[in-house]
Every structure is written in structure tokens, then in C-alpha cells.
Design an enzyme around this catalytic site. Structure first.
Site, PDB file in Angstrom:
ATOM      1  N   TYR A  25     -10.622  25.007  -9.152  1.00 24.75           N
ATOM      2  CA  TYR A  25     -11.242  23.838  -9.751  1.00 24.75           C
ATOM      3  C   TYR A  25     -12.519  23.474  -8.946  1.00 24.75           C
ATOM      4  O   TYR A  25     -12.479  23.348  -7.714  1.00 24.75           O
ATOM      5  CB  TYR A  25     -10.151  22.768  -9.661  1.00 24.75           C
ATOM      6  CG  TYR A  25     -10.439  21.353  -9.932  1.00 24.75           C
ATOM      7  CD1 TYR A  25     -10.731  20.918 -11.209  1.00 24.75           C
ATOM      8  CD2 TYR A  25     -10.332  20.414  -8.905  1.00 24.75           C
ATOM      9  CE1 TYR A  25     -10.934  19.580 -11.450  1.00 24.75           C
ATOM     10  CE2 TYR A  25     -10.527  19.072  -9.152  1.00 24.75           C
ATOM     11  CZ  TYR A  25     -10.842  18.667 -10.428  1.00 24.75           C
ATOM     12  OH  TYR A  25     -11.038  17.346 -10.666  1.00 24.75           O
ATOM     13  N   ARG A  38       0.818  -1.212   0.000  1.00 24.66           N
ATOM     14  CA  ARG A  38       0.000   0.000   0.000  1.00 24.66           C
ATOM     15  C   ARG A  38       0.856   1.268   0.000  1.00 24.66           C
ATOM     16  O   ARG A  38       0.480   2.273  -0.599  1.00 24.66           O
ATOM     17  CB  ARG A  38      -0.963   0.004   1.189  1.00 24.66           C
ATOM     18  CG  ARG A  38      -2.092   0.988   1.004  1.00 24.66           C
ATOM     19  CD  ARG A  38      -2.843   1.340   2.279  1.00 24.66           C
ATOM     20  NE  ARG A  38      -3.321   0.202   3.014  1.00 24.66           N
ATOM     21  CZ  ARG A  38      -2.874  -0.131   4.230  1.00 24.66           C
ATOM     22  NH1 ARG A  38      -1.930   0.582   4.821  1.00 24.66           N
ATOM     23  NH2 ARG A  38      -3.358  -1.170   4.849  1.00 24.66           N
ATOM     24  N   LYS A  42      -2.759  14.738 -15.609  1.00 28.24           N
ATOM     25  CA  LYS A  42      -2.706  15.649 -16.747  1.00 28.24           C
ATOM     26  C   LYS A  42      -1.359  15.549 -17.466  1.00 28.24           C
ATOM     27  O   LYS A  42      -1.095  14.573 -18.121  1.00 28.24           O
ATOM     28  CB  LYS A  42      -3.025  17.072 -16.264  1.00 28.24           C
ATOM     29  CG  LYS A  42      -4.278  17.162 -15.378  1.00 28.24           C
ATOM     30  CD  LYS A  42      -5.573  17.002 -16.153  1.00 28.24           C
ATOM     31  CE  LYS A  42      -6.804  16.808 -15.288  1.00 28.24           C
ATOM     32  NZ  LYS A  42      -7.118  17.867 -14.349  1.00 28.24           N
ATOM     33  N   ASP A  61      -2.524  24.442  -5.977  1.00 27.34           N
ATOM     34  CA  ASP A  61      -2.762  23.385  -6.961  1.00 27.34           C
ATOM     35  C   ASP A  61      -1.911  23.755  -8.177  1.00 27.34           C
ATOM     36  O   ASP A  61      -2.133  24.784  -8.820  1.00 27.34           O
ATOM     37  CB  ASP A  61      -4.256  23.343  -7.320  1.00 27.34           C
ATOM     38  CG  ASP A  61      -4.594  22.259  -8.340  1.00 27.34           C
ATOM     39  OD1 ASP A  61      -3.737  21.950  -9.205  1.00 27.34           O
ATOM     40  OD2 ASP A  61      -5.723  21.741  -8.297  1.00 27.34           O
TER      41      ASP A  61
HETATM   42  C1  LIG Z   1      -7.957  17.548 -13.130  1.00 23.18           C
HETATM   43  C2  LIG Z   1      -7.618  18.464 -12.024  1.00 23.18           C
HETATM   44  C3  LIG Z   1      -7.578  18.019 -10.704  1.00 23.18           C
HETATM   45  C4  LIG Z   1      -8.007  16.626 -10.307  1.00 23.18           C
HETATM   46  O1  LIG Z   1      -7.272  15.626 -10.873  1.00 23.18           O
HETATM   47  P1  LIG Z   1      -7.907  14.150 -11.035  1.00 23.18           P
HETATM   48  O2  LIG Z   1      -6.688  13.314 -11.237  1.00 23.18           O
HETATM   49  O3  LIG Z   1      -8.813  14.249 -12.202  1.00 23.18           O
HETATM   50  O4  LIG Z   1      -8.612  13.837  -9.764  1.00 23.18           O
HETATM   51  C5  LIG Z   1      -7.206  18.899  -9.735  1.00 23.18           C
HETATM   52  N1  LIG Z   1      -6.879  20.158 -10.020  1.00 23.18           N
HETATM   53  C6  LIG Z   1      -6.911  20.629 -11.278  1.00 23.18           C
HETATM   54  C7  LIG Z   1      -6.550  22.040 -11.536  1.00 23.18           C
HETATM   55  C8  LIG Z   1      -7.287  19.806 -12.309  1.00 23.18           C
HETATM   56  O5  LIG Z   1      -7.348  20.297 -13.551  1.00 23.18           O
END
Ligand SMILES: *Cc1c(COP(=O)(O)O)cnc(C)c1O
Length: 397
Positions: free
Chosen positions: A115, A62, A211, A186
Site C-alpha cells: 500500500y 484514552r 474496510k 498487513d
Molecule cells: C486502507 C488501507 C490501509 C489504511 O487504512 P486507513 O484506515 O485508511 O488508514 C492500510 N492497508 C491497506 C492494505 C489498506 O487498503
């Protein structure tokens, strides 16, 4: 040797030589396991003792194997951090951050351009745990004046989620440090490659690896990165308590994906500037939101704080959101969908309601379309966008 980031990203995760054969594959394999076997009880006790001291030896599936540790090193290299906690998704990383820093009775200040699922996290979970949140507009609000006696964290996303407004992280860091608050950002937009919140003064950076790090739209993954040892210990404790686990195969795909970030990211950025230029020449487009575009109001901050750009842009069309739907439906090279950062182009019809809480939005009745510009030929993308613009009937010109 302190090599350039591009070099380090290629060499992190090289497989070690087998001591018997003296050979190795190029890449670390995906180490799948639940149980970790120990050679003998001495080795087990040694490992447990190291864990008690706050180290992170391999103990159980884990908490990850060597494949996971290599990806942690990748995120440290990208973000300029010392400690990375992997998470099963970007949103899970945000959850680990909030659950680490905040407890019942605390308050968090959140930039209003975050977001949307962060607002849902607040409504669905934080409020039930007795944690309160309020939203502020960078550039409009006096953030220092909004800090309450119980405020513990300032949380931002820079650039913002739908309109990519740049946030002055160094200025917020001054405020946070003066008041003993955690400043967290973020950094999915920058993914560490083109923007580094930790260098700009943030204490914690969270990234949706889903991403640009993964880059191929086939893995969910997140990371929480910091340089602060005390915060790191609390982050790992929270992660351990929450029981999240990340598949070694997903980690392996992320390690594989990030190898090409140095060629993908500049190509996304180059294609996107060409698309900005195209939109700028069209009377149907009222505004282009992309901080690397010279007419964007955040351009000066972007020049100061970022080292590159990516494939994200939004446009304001001179028509209603309803009238813009045929444009979205007519696109053939842009997938209609959420998320971004893969190699392919995407389009999102932005719900007018989701723009309403963004102070940055002028609150006009026009449509906003968010695009991710992929690695396709821009000649083809522009041709597709041109034919699709022709499908809009009711212009407000
Ligand atoms: C897509 C995204 C997230 C979340 O990511 P996931 O892997 O889809 O949970 C968080 N912050 C931003 C700015 C995003 O574009």
C-alpha cells in the site's frame, strides 16, 4: 466452548445483565468517557498495580472502555491472536507497528507491492528517524540474501495492494525465524475472516478495520494483533506513548458492522467471481487480477492459504491510462474513490506511477483499473461496466 468464529463474532460484545434489574440490552452501549471514576482509593491503587504488571484494566478514556475491549476481542477472534491494540486508522496501526519494532539504525525489508502510504511513511518519517528500508519482490528476489546485519523486520502485504499478488508467508516466516526477525503482515485484504497471517507464521498482523470489519464506509479504525506476549507489551507501550485514542462511537459502529461479516464477505466474493467471468469474456480486458479467479497466477497459493475471497479485483485494459478515463467517468454504480470494504462498489483509476515500483507489474503502457465489487446486483453491475467499456475510444487491440 470453542465455538465457530461466526458464532463468536455474534456473541462478543453482548451487554452484561444489570445486577439490580437483571436485564440487559443486546449490545454493549458506546461507552464514551475521558475520565474513569474509581469507587475508592483502594480500587484505584489495585487498578494501577494491575497496570504495572502489564495488564490492561480500565484506567482512562484514552486507553478505552469495555466497548473497546469487546472490539479487541473481535480482532483477536478474527486474526487468531491473543493481544489486540486498536488504532485510530489502518495507517495509524502500521505506524504503531513500525514505531514498536524499529529504532534508529535499524533496517526493514518491505515487499514492493505494499500500500503506497507505507512508502510515504518511509520517506516522510522513518528516514528522518534513522531507520532505513528497502523493497523486495516476492517470487523474484532471494529475501534471505537481502537481510542486512541491522535488519529487524520483514513487512509484507498479502495479497498486494493493487494487483493482489499472493505472498508465501510460511516461506518468509522460515527465513524470519532463522534470522530472529519480526515478520509483520498487513492483513486488510483478509481482515482475519478469510486469511490469517498469524496462523501462517507472521508474528504481527495489522488491519485497517476501516474496510471489511466496519463494512459500511463510515468509520476509520485499525488494529495491531499478535500472539507474542513480549511484542504485545511493547506494542501497548508504544500506543500509550503515542497518545492515540479511538472514539467509543467508532468502536461501537465497528462492533455493529462486524456482526454481518459472515454474510457480507462471501457475497462480495461471489459477486466478484461473476465480474471476473464477465471481464474474462471481453477482448478489451487483457488481464484480471484476483487470486480467487482460476486464471490468476496466485490461485494455487490462495487455495492453500486463504479460506475465502472478497470484492477486490483489478483489470488491465487494452488501452492507455488516458484512454481509460471515460470508462471510469461513465460508471454510474461505482463510486470514484479510494478505500474499499464497504457494501458499495468503487472504482479507482490507478496512477501509472504508483504501479512502477511493483515488480509484479509487467511495465506495459496499459491502464489498470481497481474495482471494489459491492453487494449490488451483478446484473446491474455488469450492465454498467458494459456501457462504460463502450465509452473508450482508443483501443489498443
Ligand atoms: C486502507 C488501507 C490501509 C489504511 O487504512 P486507513 O484506515 O485508511 O488508514 C492500510 N492497508 C491497506 C492494505 C489498506 O487498503
Amino acid at each position: 466452548m470453542n465455538h465457530d468464529l461466526d458464532t463468536r463474532l455474534l456473541h462478543i460484545g453482548s451487554a452484561p445483565f444489570d445486577p439490580v434489574t437483571g436485564t440487559a440490552p443486546v449490545n454493549l452501549p458506546s461507552m464514551r468517557t475521558s475520565t474513569v471514576r474509581f469507587e475508592n482509593l483502594d480500587r484505584l491503587q489495585e487498578t494501577v498495580a494491575r497496570r504495572m504488571k502489564g495488564e490492561r484494566p480500565i484506567t482512562y478514556g484514552r486507553s478505552g472502555m469495555d466497548t473497546h475491549r469487546a472490539l479487541e476481542e473481535v480482532f483477536n477472534a478474527l486474526e487468531g491472536g491473543c493481544y489486540t491494540c486498536l488504532a485510530p486508522s489502518g495507517l495509524a496501526a502500521i505506524n504503531i507497528l513500525f514505531m514498536t519494532v524499529l529504532q534508529a539504525g535499524d533496517h526493514v525489508l518491505i515487499s514492493d507491492s505494499v500500500y503506497a502510504p507505507v512508502r510515504n511513511l518511509n520517506n516522510a518519517l522513518l528516514s528522518r528517524l534513522g531507520i532505513s528500508a528497502s523493497y523486495f519482490s516476492v517470487g523474484h528476489d532471494d529475501v534471505a540474501a537481502l537481510i542486512q546485519a541491522n535488519t529487524k523486520m520483514i513487512y509484507v502485504e498479502s495479497p498486494g495492494s493493487l494487483l493482489f499478488e499472493m505472498i508465501d508467508i510460511p516461506a518468509l516466516a522460515k527465513i524470519a525465524n532463522a534470522r530472529g526477525l519480526v515478520l509483520a503482515a498487513d492483513n486488510t485484504w483478509g481482515s482475519g475472516y478469510i486469511y490469517k497471517p498469524l496462523d501462517l507464521g507472521a508474528h504481527i498482523s495489522v488491519i485497517a478495520g476501516t474496510k471489511y470489519v466496519v463494512g459500511h464506509s463510515d468509520v476509520m479504525l485499525g488494529a495491531v494483533v499478535t500472539n507474542d506476549e513480549a511484542l504485545a507489551r511493547r506494542i501497548f507501550q508504544t500506543q500509550y506513548a503515542m497518545g492515540n485514542s479511538i472514539s467509543a462511537d467508532d468502536v461501537w459502529l465497528a462492533l455493529r458492522g462486524v456482526k454481518t461479516i459472515a454474510v457480507r464477505m462471501p457475497q462480495h466474493a461471489k459477486n466478484t467471481l461473476e465480474i471476473c467471468q464477465f471481464f474474462d469474456s471481453r477482448k478489451e480486458v487483457a488481464r484480471v487480477f484476483h487470486p480467487a479467479w482460476h486464471k490468476d497466477p496466485g490461485h494455487a497459493l490462495w487455495q492453500r492459504d486463504a479460506t475465502g475471497s472478497n470484492g477486490m479485483l483489478s483489470i488491465e485494459l487494452n488501452c492507455s491510462p488516458e484512454a481509460a478515463k471515460p470508462f471510469v467517468n461513465a460508471l454510474t454504480l461505482f463510486g470514484i474513490g479510494f478505500s474499499w470494504g464497504g457494501y458499495e462498489s468503487l472504482v479507482q483509476w490507478v496512477e501509472p506511477g504508483s504501479l512502477a515500483p511493483h515488480t509484479y507489474w509487467a511495465n506495459n503502457p496499459h491502464a489498470v483499473i481497481r474495482l471494489h465489487i459491492g453487494l449490488e446486483s451483478t446484473v446491474d453491475l455488469i450492465e454498467d461496466l458494459t456501457q462504460a467499456l463502450g465509452k473508450i475510444q482508443n483501443w489498443d487491440l
